[in-house]
Design a protein around this motif. Sequence first.
Motif, mmCIF file in Angstrom:
data_model
loop_
_atom_site.group_PDB
_atom_site.id
_atom_site.type_symbol
_atom_site.label_atom_id
_atom_site.label_comp_id
_atom_site.label_asym_id
_atom_site.label_seq_id
_atom_site.Cartn_x
_atom_site.Cartn_y
_atom_site.Cartn_z
ATOM 1 N N UNK A 24 10.601 3.003 -33.216
ATOM 2 C CA UNK A 24 9.055 3.430 -33.598
ATOM 3 C C UNK A 24 8.402 4.470 -32.910
ATOM 4 N N UNK A 25 8.029 5.428 -33.514
ATOM 5 C CA UNK A 25 7.639 6.667 -32.509
ATOM 6 C C UNK A 25 6.121 7.252 -33.411
ATOM 7 N N UNK A 26 5.414 7.876 -32.723
ATOM 8 C CA UNK A 26 4.168 8.469 -33.044
ATOM 9 C C UNK A 26 4.097 9.882 -32.099
ATOM 10 N N UNK A 27 2.965 10.437 -32.357
ATOM 11 C CA UNK A 27 2.815 11.580 -31.522
ATOM 12 C C UNK A 27 2.046 11.185 -30.147
ATOM 13 N N UNK A 28 2.649 12.022 -29.161
ATOM 14 C CA UNK A 28 2.123 11.976 -27.783
ATOM 15 C C UNK A 28 1.668 13.137 -27.389
ATOM 16 N N UNK A 29 0.789 13.196 -26.581
ATOM 17 C CA UNK A 29 0.262 14.548 -25.921
ATOM 18 C C UNK A 29 1.172 15.459 -25.967
ATOM 19 N N UNK A 30 0.721 16.779 -26.876
ATOM 20 C CA UNK A 30 1.751 17.975 -26.545
ATOM 21 C C UNK A 30 2.732 17.933 -27.562
ATOM 22 N N UNK A 31 2.981 16.584 -28.322
ATOM 23 C CA UNK A 31 3.966 16.520 -29.484
ATOM 24 C C UNK A 31 5.198 17.235 -28.957
ATOM 25 N N UNK A 32 5.929 17.922 -29.899
ATOM 26 C CA UNK A 32 7.083 18.569 -29.571
ATOM 27 C C UNK A 32 7.022 19.901 -28.669
ATOM 28 N N UNK A 33 5.607 20.184 -28.479
ATOM 29 C CA UNK A 33 5.306 21.588 -27.876
ATOM 30 C C UNK A 33 5.811 21.607 -26.249
ATOM 31 N N UNK A 77 -8.711 24.692 -28.622
ATOM 32 C CA UNK A 77 -8.850 23.255 -28.146
ATOM 33 C C UNK A 77 -8.129 23.272 -26.941
ATOM 34 N N UNK A 78 -8.702 22.338 -26.179
ATOM 35 C CA UNK A 78 -8.371 22.392 -24.544
ATOM 36 C C UNK A 78 -7.690 21.053 -24.291
ATOM 37 N N UNK A 79 -7.596 20.125 -25.167
ATOM 38 C CA UNK A 79 -7.106 18.931 -24.593
ATOM 39 C C UNK A 79 -5.671 18.723 -24.228
ATOM 40 N N UNK A 80 -4.706 19.453 -24.719
ATOM 41 C CA UNK A 80 -3.204 19.142 -24.637
ATOM 42 C C UNK A 80 -2.516 20.443 -24.048
#
Length: 761
Positions: free
Chosen positions: A515-524, A707-710
């Motif tokens: 089970x997975x979801x997006x985390x900061x920066x995702x795949x970047x 956007x500055x957050x990630x």
Amino acid sequence: MSMPVEPRALRDALLARSGALLIVRNPTGVAKPAPGQPGSASDYVPDVPDIFIAVLDDGRVCAFNGHVDLGTGIRTALAQIVAEELETDVRRLMMVLGHTEGTPNQGPTIASASIQISAVPLRRAAAQAREHLIGLAAQHWGCSRDGLQAREDAVIDAQHGRRLSYGELLRGRKDVLYLADEVPLKPSSAYRIVGQAAARVDIPAKATGRLTFVHDVRVPGMRHGRVVRPPYHGRDSGGFVGRSLLEVDAGSVAALPGHVQVVVDGDFVGVVADREEQAEAAMRALKVRWAPPPSAPDLSDLAQALRAHPSTPRPLLQVGDVQAALPGAAKVLRNTYVWPYQMHGSIGPSCAVAAWQDGRLTVWSGTQNPHMLRTDLDRLLEVGEQHIEIVRMEASGCYGRNCADDVCADAAILSRAVGAPVRVQLTRAQEHLWEPKGTAQLMETVGAIDHAGQLLAYDIAIRYPSNDAPLLALLLTGRIPAEPRALEMGDRTAVPPYRYPHLTTLCHDTPPIVRSSWLRGVSALPNSFAHDSMVDELCEAAGADRLAFRLRHLDDLRAIELLQATARRAGWVAGATGSRGEAGDDGLLHGRGIAYARYIHSKFPGFGAAWGAWVADLTVDPRTGKIRVERVTYGQDTGMVVNPSGVRHQIHGNIVQSLSRVLLERVAFDETGVASREWGAYPILGFCDLPEIDLVLMDRQDQPPMGAGESASVPSAAAIANALFDATGLRFRAPPFTPDVVLKALRAQAEQAEAASCAAI
């Protein structure tokens, strides 16, 4: 604690009120997710207009935005934008965020898009309100509006020395204007509030203990719930999901105090009691029998597990011909980079309160996706979205999707079952085991330089298991089938920022393994780790300075200027190298690494958020393998900075979190699924390991805000890996770089050196 004004009541009061100016838009549904992207499709459209700005004759100003503040200071920055355009006092402004009945549906709060995207209509609405108020003053005075100015909640006629407050202009009026597509905006050169440091407006309430956190919500008649999760920890696909419960012995808790009730629906099991400790005791005492789950996938060799998992290739970009170029290359490198599963690591377990009454559901929630959650709860309960209200409260961390939405569904099921408001809080183990993980990722790369030491070719193939993570209750109750769905989410920053004459990028869209979801920066973040680690290796092969090599292969002027400014602040010395495996007089290995990336998000080709550059200085103890990051010099080009203090706070937190992810964090698995149940099994960076952080914010106030957050997370892993090479002379391509991993590599290096020495003799 007293409850704040309910969003629905506030909205209805504003729409009915006289002595008010409202900037609204016709109600709309949210745009449906693009193919291959996450999100819940809904056709629901409210029957009342969306309010963006409300100016009242008693001096109050309210502003509404559909995104939420996840602790990033967005509430303050959005308030600054409104105050700037409307010429009002930030301290007088009420900023309402995320409530489904009180704010526009602007989609989930993701991808650092609140300032970059969703603030745009809010800014226009504030400017439109200002222009309307100036027009009212001109009408009142019977003069041209050309000489009038809005300033400090009033319209001023400086030539004739007169002023009218906004309240005076609106007394007895009820002006409702629809949001205009075009409206005069203030030039950035006239800004007095945007671009200035502002104290966070949310801190006083938190410091004085006022009700802001969902964990503190109490409503009349509220009872307490706990859930009992299945034994297939962190797995959300397969025929056993929702079908594994064999028996629940409600009698095992019948004698416990608190009027305990047991609720069962498919694999969903919950208990409700009068007091929290009674619900906790009932959860632990309830006898539940489950069918043994099938063995979880073997993730001990993560790279092999990712390669073996079914996938669909999706070409992203091709320039030139990589395969044709490789035979003529001076140096060809073939590297594999592996990113681990990681947690969001919310400091507090998720919590929610739900109240079911007369066919309506109200949920107090820490979600980052209020409107999407409303859609999911309707799928679960089938009551109609118009009968569901999400009241968005502060929560205990997220940076992606933790269990905040799941616990709302738990509370909703239990509240409807027992006919009373129910508060549910997860245990730490439940949060760790069941939060949708930041997914693992595999990057298989080929890189080459030509005989002039220039970048020649680069090929990257990305495998990123899907991060859809449907609402857990929908799966446990069998409302939706537990079938894996492959999303197209591996393409964030999939194209390297450097100039390669021959380039191929390919994404393997892969269904979830856990089970997975997006985390900061995702795949970047993992993609940038591969890109900039490879560039560092090719630079080494070319015998070039690591900064100069990057600069001469960049075409983006803002990237070039950012790297130069960051390197200057860090005191970059051209050609200098670190220990490269030879300890200094202090017995430590010293290294410096550099990395650059711009966060490119959304469906490929996507669009960019802020530019970021790291220079990391670290030491390695060769006796223990422990890395200590001594200093991080970080530069960011955010375009227009609304609140410099807020951006600095955001970057500091992002750097600390990124260091924790790169140096320590990795989810452990066993035969049933996730095995990391508590902080001892999933350590995070402590205060004693924090480095000195020096920030460079580029002055771009004449540019649109990004956007500055990630963005600060995206170059982090590459910078640390490159510094680790500079210290040890070894390449590390699979975070986290824990002491045992580093020590094993150092010992292997020493054994190889000894063997080579013996062979030479």
